[in-house]
Design a protein around this motif. Structure first.
Motif, short mmCIF file in Angstrom:
data_model
loop_
_atom_site.label_atom_id
_atom_site.label_comp_id
_atom_site.label_asym_id
_atom_site.label_seq_id
_atom_site.Cartn_x
_atom_site.Cartn_y
_atom_site.Cartn_z
N ILE A 195 -10.07 -8.91 1.55
CA ILE A 195 -10.12 -10.25 0.95
C ILE A 195 -9.37 -10.37 -0.36
N SER A 196 -8.86 -9.27 -0.89
CA SER A 196 -8.18 -9.35 -2.18
C SER A 196 -6.98 -8.43 -2.22
N ALA A 197 -5.91 -8.84 -1.55
CA ALA A 197 -4.70 -8.03 -1.48
C ALA A 197 -4.11 -7.79 -2.86
N ALA A 198 -4.13 -8.82 -3.71
CA ALA A 198 -3.53 -8.70 -5.04
C ALA A 198 -4.25 -7.64 -5.87
N LEU A 199 -5.59 -7.63 -5.82
CA LEU A 199 -6.35 -6.66 -6.60
C LEU A 199 -6.23 -5.26 -6.04
N LEU A 200 -6.09 -5.13 -4.73
CA LEU A 200 -5.86 -3.82 -4.14
C LEU A 200 -4.52 -3.25 -4.59
N LEU A 201 -3.50 -4.11 -4.63
CA LEU A 201 -2.19 -3.67 -5.09
C LEU A 201 -2.23 -3.33 -6.58
N LEU A 202 -3.01 -4.09 -7.34
CA LEU A 202 -3.18 -3.78 -8.76
C LEU A 202 -3.82 -2.40 -8.93
N GLY A 203 -4.81 -2.10 -8.10
CA GLY A 203 -5.43 -0.79 -8.15
C GLY A 203 -4.47 0.32 -7.76
N PHE A 204 -3.61 0.03 -6.80
CA PHE A 204 -2.61 1.02 -6.38
C PHE A 204 -1.61 1.29 -7.51
N VAL A 205 -1.21 0.23 -8.22
CA VAL A 205 -0.30 0.41 -9.36
C VAL A 205 -0.97 1.29 -10.42
N TYR A 206 -2.26 1.10 -10.63
CA TYR A 206 -3.01 1.94 -11.57
C TYR A 206 -2.93 3.41 -11.15
N LEU A 207 -3.10 3.69 -9.85
CA LEU A 207 -3.03 5.05 -9.37
C LEU A 207 -1.63 5.63 -9.55
N LEU A 208 -0.60 4.80 -9.38
CA LEU A 208 0.77 5.26 -9.58
C LEU A 208 1.01 5.60 -11.05
N VAL A 209 0.53 4.74 -11.94
CA VAL A 209 0.70 4.98 -13.37
C VAL A 209 -0.03 6.25 -13.79
N ARG A 210 -1.18 6.48 -13.22
CA ARG A 210 -1.97 7.67 -13.53
C ARG A 210 -1.46 8.91 -12.79
N LYS A 211 -0.46 8.72 -11.94
CA LYS A 211 0.14 9.79 -11.15
C LYS A 211 -0.87 10.47 -10.23
N VAL A 212 -1.81 9.65 -9.74
CA VAL A 212 -2.80 10.15 -8.78
C VAL A 212 -2.18 10.22 -7.39
N VAL A 213 -1.34 9.26 -7.05
CA VAL A 213 -0.69 9.23 -5.74
C VAL A 213 0.81 9.03 -5.94
N LYS A 214 1.57 9.32 -4.90
CA LYS A 214 3.00 9.04 -4.87
C LYS A 214 3.25 7.81 -4.00
N GLY A 250 -5.31 -8.38 7.39
CA GLY A 250 -5.96 -7.18 7.89
C GLY A 250 -6.16 -6.12 6.82
N GLY A 251 -6.38 -4.90 7.26
CA GLY A 251 -6.65 -3.81 6.33
C GLY A 251 -5.44 -2.97 6.00
N LEU A 252 -4.24 -3.53 6.13
CA LEU A 252 -3.02 -2.74 5.92
C LEU A 252 -2.91 -2.23 4.49
N ILE A 253 -3.14 -3.10 3.51
CA ILE A 253 -2.98 -2.69 2.12
C ILE A 253 -4.04 -1.67 1.73
N LEU A 254 -5.28 -1.89 2.10
CA LEU A 254 -6.34 -0.92 1.80
C LEU A 254 -6.05 0.42 2.46
N GLY A 255 -5.66 0.38 3.73
CA GLY A 255 -5.38 1.62 4.45
C GLY A 255 -4.17 2.36 3.91
N ALA A 256 -3.09 1.62 3.64
CA ALA A 256 -1.85 2.25 3.20
C ALA A 256 -1.98 2.84 1.80
N CYS A 257 -2.66 2.12 0.90
CA CYS A 257 -2.70 2.54 -0.50
C CYS A 257 -3.83 3.50 -0.83
N PHE A 258 -4.94 3.43 -0.10
CA PHE A 258 -6.11 4.20 -0.51
C PHE A 258 -6.60 5.22 0.52
N MET A 259 -6.21 5.09 1.78
CA MET A 259 -6.71 6.03 2.79
C MET A 259 -5.60 6.86 3.41
#
Length: 323
Positions: A195-214, A250-259
């Motif tokens: 329900i919140s693609a924008a906030l999921l992408l914001l969270g993914f950017v946070y993980l990129l900045v923190r170098k948690v994920v590539k 769908g769950g594309l953003i959640l799945g791609a960025c976090f799982m």
């Protein structure tokens, strides 16, 4: 001699720990989780709380009573699994189904393999697929629960992917949706993680900045979905939805960025990650266009989890100290 840990060099020191990585994931998911509670109300809050609590308690019980080892709940990985599982469930999911999902995620997909770092499948994805196959009615029931706050047709009816699966592009147009309009990015419907693609992408950017994920795995998934859906849409726009629709719903953003980016179940090398992401994107679109399920993200990630050992073998990381 038993007091010393002997291991081959090189020896490196880092402030990064499993706990710090998992804490960053929880922080990244927090905005989307808060919005899901604001939208779905107390029912969603109870699902998130119970899912996290069940996963943490089950991991503690398994390590304490079955494995006879020190508790591992302090690394926060069980809490992350619980939150991801909750974000993959409808707000109307009965609590007993949440418990079943936690048992599958922690007891079967994680601890039966030896715990964090040894599981071959993503625990939250495994549980979600198991629940979808075992309880299809409850897992596709988007009717608001009694704790629901803001009712709307977009939430109480079928998801946009469900509507497309039932009646194709004509059904979406009949209901007033433009599959090629960026308003799809703001559509509300489905599980809490949809329900919140924008906030999921914001969270993914946070993980990129923190170098948690590539970025390679999510970007390769998004690029594959966009390219494949774009080609099909150009061939026959009256049958196949375009890139905007498939990227935003769908769950594309959640799945791609976090799982799909899970350290344990994804390839270690960059090129392996790209191939892994392309495979996920292709499977997602095949399921959406030709499968009996409206969504294929969970199935795609689970299938590509099985390919990870092969990709690690084919795409070697550069050895330490080698040019």
């Amino acid at each position: 001699m038993d007091k010393y840990l002997v291991s081959p060099n090189p020896h490196t020191h880092s402030s990064v720990s499993t706990r710090s990585l998992m804490r960053d994931v929880l922080i990244a998911l927090a905005p989307a989780s808060v919005v899901s509670v604001l939208v779905y109300g107390w029912a969603e809050l109870s699902i998130i709380a119970s899912s996290v609590a069940f996963c943490v308690l089950l991991e503690w019980a398994v390590t304490r009573w079955l494995l006879k080892k020190p508790s591992t709940i302090g690394d926060l990985s069980a809490a992350v699994t619980g939150l991801l599982l909750a974000l993959n469930l409808p707000s109307s999911t009965p609590i007993w189904i949440v418990l079943v999902g936690a048992v599958v995620a922690i007891g079967v997909a994680k601890m039966s393999f030896g715990g964090l770092g040894q599981n071959i499948f993503n625990p939250a994805i495994t549980a979600r697929v198991f629940l979808l196959i075992s309880f299809p009615q409850q897992m596709t029931d988007w009717t608001p629960s009694p704790g629901f706050i803001h009712a709307s047709d977009a939430i109480s009816g079928a998801t946009l992917l469900g509507k497309y699966s039932e009646g194709g592009v004509d059904e979406l147009v009949r209901l007033g949706y433009d599959p090629n309009n960026l308003s799809m990015f703001m559509e509300i419907g489905g599980s809490a993680g949809e329900i919140s693609a924008a906030l999921l992408l914001l969270g993914f950017v946070y993980l990129l900045v923190r170098k948690v994920v590539k970025p390679w795995i999510p970007l390769s998934i998004f690029a594959t979905v966009a390219l494949m859906s774009g080609i099909f849409n150009m061939v026959d726009p009256e049958i196949y939805t375009g890139p905007v629709f498939n990227l935003c719903t769908g769950g594309l953003i959640l799945g791609a960025c976090f799982m799909a980016t899970d350290y344990v179940t994804s390839p270690m090398s960059n090129w392996g990650g790209v191939i892994y992401g392309v495979g996920i994107g292709v499977i997602v679109m095949l399921v959406r266009y030709f499968g009996s399920y409206p969504e294929g993200v969970s199935f795609a990630i689970l299938i590509m989890n099985m390919a990870t050992p092969l990709l690690n073998k084919l795409c070697h990381q550069k050895k330490y100290g080698r040019a």
